[in-house]
Design an enzyme around this catalytic site. Structure first.
Site, mmCIF file in Angstrom:
data_model
loop_
_atom_site.group_PDB
_atom_site.id
_atom_site.type_symbol
_atom_site.label_atom_id
_atom_site.label_comp_id
_atom_site.label_asym_id
_atom_site.label_seq_id
_atom_site.Cartn_x
_atom_site.Cartn_y
_atom_site.Cartn_z
ATOM 1 N N HIS A 221 -72.671 -61.745 46.600
ATOM 2 C CA HIS A 221 -73.292 -61.074 47.620
ATOM 3 C C HIS A 221 -72.378 -59.615 47.618
ATOM 4 C CE1 HIS A 221 -70.698 -63.391 50.205
ATOM 5 N NE2 HIS A 221 -70.577 -62.245 50.927
ATOM 6 N N ASP A 222 -71.364 -59.727 47.672
ATOM 7 C CA ASP A 222 -70.476 -58.404 47.890
ATOM 8 C C ASP A 222 -69.798 -57.799 46.737
ATOM 9 O OD1 ASP A 222 -71.011 -57.745 50.455
ATOM 10 O OD2 ASP A 222 -68.946 -58.995 51.331
ATOM 11 N N LYS A 225 -68.984 -54.007 46.333
ATOM 12 C CA LYS A 225 -67.597 -53.681 47.059
ATOM 13 C C LYS A 225 -66.648 -52.967 45.784
ATOM 14 C CE LYS A 225 -67.760 -55.721 51.431
ATOM 15 N NZ LYS A 225 -67.230 -56.722 52.412
ATOM 16 N N HIS A 250 -72.339 -50.480 49.294
ATOM 17 C CA HIS A 250 -71.907 -51.639 48.418
ATOM 18 C C HIS A 250 -73.150 -52.539 48.154
ATOM 19 C CE1 HIS A 250 -71.571 -54.167 52.190
ATOM 20 N NE2 HIS A 250 -72.000 -55.139 51.171
ATOM 21 N N HIS A 276 -78.662 -58.619 51.742
ATOM 22 C CA HIS A 276 -77.796 -59.444 52.674
ATOM 23 C C HIS A 276 -77.440 -58.911 53.974
ATOM 24 C CE1 HIS A 276 -74.385 -57.606 50.458
ATOM 25 N NE2 HIS A 276 -73.310 -58.187 51.597
ATOM 26 N N HIS A 277 -77.498 -57.758 54.133
ATOM 27 C CA HIS A 277 -77.237 -56.721 55.263
ATOM 28 C C HIS A 277 -78.535 -56.174 56.118
ATOM 29 C CE1 HIS A 277 -73.015 -56.905 55.207
ATOM 30 N NE2 HIS A 277 -72.942 -56.676 53.910
ATOM 31 N N ASP A 305 -73.370 -65.943 55.267
ATOM 32 C CA ASP A 305 -72.145 -65.131 55.258
ATOM 33 C C ASP A 305 -71.476 -64.812 56.477
ATOM 34 O OD1 ASP A 305 -70.477 -63.399 53.938
ATOM 35 O OD2 ASP A 305 -71.750 -61.571 54.281
HETATM 36 FE FE LIG Z 1 -71.756 -57.402 52.368
HETATM 37 FE FE LIG Z 2 -69.244 -62.273 52.315
#
Ligand SMILES: [Fe+2]
Ligand SMILES: [Fe+2]
Length: 361
Positions: A221-222, A225, A250, A276-277, A305
């Site tokens: 998911h990240d 970044k 990201h 996811h955000h 998360d």
């Molecule tokens: Fe994230």
């Molecule tokens: Fe995370």
């Protein structure tokens, strides 16, 4: 009518019939002629109505019929079961590999009658005690009034497949950890998020295969970044407005990294990285989607998360106590998070805590 006489029986009938006809035509016993002709006929066609009426189709006859359809030295197991589920025939490999099989249910736990009546073809997988895996093709036949089962050793295929899945998992976790270590998360975070996501998916009624896909994909998911500069990512204090704007990219960076692949895992991961955000009330980012417009994968990973991030200690913060986390989820039900998913989390909390204990930081 089924061919119900073996080749040997048929030959005897032809011979006997010929003798009767010969005897009948050279004596006064004329009745022997039609009897002889009948015997010859049943012998030539290998079909005898009297045997059929008496239900005396012998095992030998069935072997004769079905072995003809098989390669002579078939190294794979073959079974034939009668409609009462009893084994009528098994070849040598079947006897050797499955010595304990006496009825159909010893092999597959399915009702035999519908398979015969609808002439279904089904597949099943069986693992032996020695670790060998067999694929079974099950064919119902009305004509046979029974079932033929063809086995094939797929141990190597299964092992290779497992190897691919394991490799995929390791790469996915490694990629996920790259994203997380770039930020301030710890390694086990992605493993817990993976398991929470799978559990939430299953509780939400998503099928096993798709839940497994979400489990595989959510650690990434990240991953976006990797594209965020250190100055922002590793800044000890709170981000200012511009820095937060950079940080928010990201999600899109992750999406662009993953979206080019046609592999289901990476496609799923792309959706998760992108969404996811997002928040249920539309105040999330990057697209400000609302409610069910946010993909279920994104909604699931959002809950997993945050649930994990709050419960874990970081360099810059203590782990939140459980009651405080639950309080936040109750508050954010229908605000940040999908209300149904929050309910599932709260109702099944012990299952989530078991996962947390499995991967302590
Ligand atoms: Fe994230
Ligand atoms: Fe995370």
């Amino acid at each position: 009518m089924l061919i119900n006489i073996s080749k040997k029986d048929s030959n005897i009938r032809v011979l006997l019939g010929t003798l009767l006809v010969a005897l009948g035509s050279h004596s006064l016993w004329y009745l022997l002629i039609p009897a002889g002709l009948m015997l010859i006929h049943t012998g030539l066609t290998s079909k005898c109505p009297i045997t059929h009426l008496l239900h005396q189709e012998t095992q030998e006859a069935k072997e004769h019929l079905f072995v003809n359809f098989l390669p002579r030295y078939n190294p794979q197991p073959v079974f034939i079961f009668k409609s009462d589920s009893q084994l009528a025939f098994s070849n040598k490999p079947a006897k050797k590999l499955f010595p304990e099989v006496e009825k159909f249910q010893d092999l597959v736990r399915t009702d035999i009658q519908p398979i015969i009546n609808q002439e279904l073809i089904q597949r099943s997988k069986l693992t032996l005690n020695n670790g060998c895996v067999y694929s079974l093709v099950i064919r119902g036949s009305i004509q046979l009034d029974g079932i033929v089962v063809y086995g094939a050793d797929i141990t190597e295929i299964v092992a290779l497949n497992q190897e691919i899945i394991e490799t995929q998992k390791e790469i996915v976790y490694a990629m996920g950890e790259i994203g997380e270590t770039r930020s301030k998360e710890t390694g086990d975070h992605v493993r817990r998020v993976a398991e929470y996501s799978e559990l939430l998916a299953l509780l939400n009624g998503i099928n096993k295969d798709e839940a497994e896909l979400i489990k595989l994909a959510s650690p990434m998911h990240d991953i976006g970044k990797v594209g965020i500069p250190d100055a922002v990512l590793k800044k000890p204090g709170k981000l200012d407005k511009d820095e937060f704007k950079i940080m928010k990219t990201h999600a899109e960076i992750g999406f662009n990294l993953l979206n080019h692949s046609s592999r289901p895992v990476l496609k799923t991961a792309a959706v998760i990285a992108y969404q996811h955000h997002e928040k249920w009330d539309g105040s999330g980012y990057p697209q400000q989607l609302t409610g069910e417009n946010i993909h279920i994968y994104g909604r699931i990973t959002a809950v997993a998360d945050v649930f994990d991030a709050l419960g874990s200690a970081r360099v810059y913060k203590e782990a939140w106590p459980l009651d405080k986390i639950l309080e936040l989820f109750k508050q954010q039900r229908g605000v940040h998070f999908d209300p149904k998913l929050v309910d599932l989390l709260l109702e099944n909390l012990p299952l989530f805590l078991t996962i947390r204990e499995k991967y302590p930081n």
